[in-house]
Design an enzyme around this catalytic site. Structure first.
Site: not given
Ligand code: GLN
Length: 188
Positions: A51-52, A82, A131-132, A167, A169
């Site tokens: 997530g973030e 992540c 993803i990022r 990820h 999942e």
């Molecule tokens: N770029 C996000 C962060 O720094 C992580 C991205 C993700 O979990 N897919 O938290």
């Protein structure tokens, strides 16, 4: 630890939570979303989802969950995905931010670039998404590397704890090899 049907608590403050359900159940675990200190105490192991990480940190602080999460992560296995791996790392760069320091690794946030640089690939026969994603750097010698790509390790294990930069999942092929390994190690 030997549990016939371990209860896996997926931290449900923000990020990709529900898609873990089918993977956990297919690997023989019980899927439970958790967001309160009382719920943290009820589960056998944790998944910190992607997530973030900055948003998760804010919510952890706002809801006063830091201490109970820290106590639980020191007592039970945890897998950070992540953003989750960023929360577990000993050191975070680009920029630096607070973390639980459970895994002896340094992570570089957004090490692959921006959203446009996100991509899907296959690891251990499973379609996974970067993803990022963070790049794992400075990995301690006692950390086991379970998969790597051209940037270095992307799936690691340290004792009972695990981290993946990607990820798994989002794959519909259940359980992913990562969920299988995490849950089998609790059942072994
Ligand atoms: N770029 C996000 C962060 O720094 C992580 C991205 C993700 O979990 N897919 O938290």
């Amino acid at each position: 630890m030997s549990l016939s049907k371990p209860v896996i608590g997926v931290l449900a403050l923000q990020g990709c939570v529900d898609r873990h359900g089918p993977h956990i159940e297919a690997a023989g675990g019980v899927f439970k979303t958790v967001k309160t200190a009382a719920q943290f105490d009820e589960v056998d192991a944790f998944i910190l989802p992607g997530g973030e990480s900055t948003t998760m940190l804010k919510l952890i602080d706002n809801f006063g969950l830091w201490k109970s999460l820290e106590r639980n992560f020191r007592a039970k296995p945890v897998w950070g995905i992540c953003a989750g791996s960023i929360l577990l790392a000993e050191k975070v760069e680009n920029p630096a931010q607070k973390s639980f320091g459970i895994l002896p690794i340094t992570v570089q946030r957004n090490g692959y670039g921006r959203q446009l640089d996100s991509y899907k690939t296959e690891i251990e026969g499973c379609e996974v998404s970067f993803i990022r994603a963070p790049v794992f750097t400075d990995i301690a010698a006692n950390v086991e590397v379970l998969a790597k790509n051209e940037t270095g390790p992307v799936w690691i294990r340290h004792g009972r704890n695990m981290a993946s930069a990607f990820h798994p999942e989002l794959s519909f092929d259940t359980p992913s090899p990562m969920h299988r390994l995490f849950i089998e190690s609790l059942r072994a």
